[in-house]
Scaffold this active site. Structure first.
Site, short mmCIF file in Angstrom:
data_model
loop_
_atom_site.label_atom_id
_atom_site.label_comp_id
_atom_site.label_asym_id
_atom_site.label_seq_id
_atom_site.Cartn_x
_atom_site.Cartn_y
_atom_site.Cartn_z
CB VAL A 1 -0.97 -0.01 1.21
CG1 VAL A 1 -1.85 -1.25 1.18
CG2 VAL A 1 -0.21 0.08 2.53
CD GLU B 1 7.63 3.98 1.31
OE1 GLU B 1 8.81 3.97 1.66
OE2 GLU B 1 7.07 2.97 0.87
CB SER C 1 11.52 3.27 -0.82
OG SER C 1 10.86 4.42 -0.32
CG HIS D 1 12.95 -1.18 -1.49
ND1 HIS D 1 14.09 -0.43 -1.65
CD2 HIS D 1 11.99 -0.54 -2.22
CE1 HIS D 1 13.85 0.61 -2.43
NE2 HIS D 1 12.58 0.55 -2.79
CG ASN E 1 7.59 1.00 -10.18
OD1 ASN E 1 7.18 -0.04 -10.68
ND2 ASN E 1 6.85 2.09 -10.13
#
Length: 385
Positions: A95, A97, A124, A145, A148
């Protein structure tokens, strides 16, 4: 939990990163439950996965059986978190950050999943130990982590929280490797973990170059691209979102050092709603498609590309001294996470005296403790035989 026990993966959050994590899980041979809070976002995530799988199948990158599995129930979409996690052995929370969003979601996951389920939170920079305080069995939770886009990027950082068990760390590392990823392990829970932590002080430095020294974004980016980077740091900030980068800097300011924080230029851009690519302008004007046009004729050579590499190497050595990771893992994280040469590899061509002197100058010039050279830099212990 062992990898051979893994049959079903639940991914909570179908957004930009979550839908890619879910797609990767399906491509790795597992049943996947994808959970969203709103039907429109859930439908959007499923549609993006379908289109991506179709494209990969058409190009021969994956077997057609993966797309068949997607259409034949291998991936289930649901608005019920309880339904998504009840039969899952691995649950990946993806969900937004935001601690205030993640906390209640993690509590809900913990209440609904099986006692032995492993929970991974995709973040992150946020503290895994703090987030794990919201689950009943923090020994079963770790950070995971993804970078993307999750399907394409090779790097996954696994982060050990304060109570994470060795078994949980092994399981998540084994899964990430099975999914085709290169894993770097943050053995201690520290803000920014490895890749983002190494880059964080360079964001501060670049902001100072603009705010104090009058450098333009093109001064910085053209120098770095001339030095081998495919995208300069200011363009990357636009691409990621100036608000996103600034939020991370605020987090580091609170949890790591007062030397961090958004630059004045970044604050002014955010105040005007200029957040980068997503708003059409930031440090650059962005076209509807493609990248901003940065005229090579604007190259001045004012910005020394060695300096940000010295800063990154210094932060990598700090992480090494703190027992977070190895120097080799630092290089791997930057190479795969940011598509740049590893900072420790970069400074092999320089003598410790030169690197130390440059960092000491920066710390005095800008009154920033984060630029001070650490012991591994001063003594030249980073040198490889």
């Amino acid at each position: 939990m062992k990898l051979e026990d893994l049959k079903t993966i639940a991914v909570i959050g179908p957004g930009d990163i979550g839908h890619g994590i879910a797609q990767l899980a399906l491509m790795s041979g597992y049943r996947v439950n994808l959970c969203g809070r709103r039907q429109v976002s859930l439908d959007g995530g499923m549609d993006r996965i379908r289109k991506s799988l179709e494209k990969l199948t058409e190009k021969g990158k994956i077997q057609g059986t993966v797309l068949e599995a997607f259409h034949n129930g291998g991936m289930k979409a649901t608005l019920s978190l309880e339904e998504a996690v009840k039969d899952a052995q691995l649950i990946i929370e993806a969900v937004p950050e935001d601690m205030e969003i993640k906390r209640p979601v993690l509590r809900q996951i913990s209440d609904a999943c099986s006692r032995d389920a492993v929970i991974a939170t995709n973040t992150s920079s946020m503290s895994i130990t703090t987030l794990a305080g919201n689950v009943a069995h923090p020994e079963n939770m770790a950070g995971m982590h993804y970078f993307n886009p999750a399907v394409l990027m090779k790097l996954v950082e696994v982060i050990r929280g304060g109570k994470t068990s060795d078994e949980t760390v092994r399981f998540i590392c084994d899964y990430a490797k099975h999914a085709g990823k290169t894993v770097v392990l943050a053995r201690k829970d520290t803000p920014g973990f490895i890749a983002n932590r190494i880059v964080a002080p360079v964001v501060v430095y670049n902001g100072l170059c603009v705010d104090i020294d009058g450098f333009t974004p093109a001064d910085i980016d053209l120098s770095m691209m001339k030095n081998g980077q495919k995208m300069g740091p200011m363009e990357l900030a636009d691409y990621t979102g100036i608000d996103v980068t600034s939020s991370c800097q605020e987090y580091y300011h609170t949890h790591l050092s007062p030397d961090y924080g958004p630059s004045e230029t970044a604050r002014k851009l955010m105040a005007k709603g200029c957040l980068g690519k997503k708003t059409g302008s930031g440090y650059y004007k962005w076209p509807e498609k493609g990248r901003p046009d940065i005229d090579p004729a604007l190259y001045t050579g004012r910005y020394d590309p060695d300096i940000p590499n010295f800063i990154q190497a210094n932060e990598a050595c700090r992480l090494y001294e703190e027992g977070v990771c190895t120097l080799e893992e630092c290089d791997t994280a930057i190479r795969l996470g940011y598509n740049m040469e590893g900072p420790i590899e970069y400074i092999q061509r320089f003598e410790p005296k030169e690197v130390t002197g440059a960092l000491e100058y920066l710390s005095v010039r800008y009154h920033k403790e984060i630029f001070k050279p650490v012991e591994t830099i001063r003594t030249g212990a980073y040198k490889r035989k």
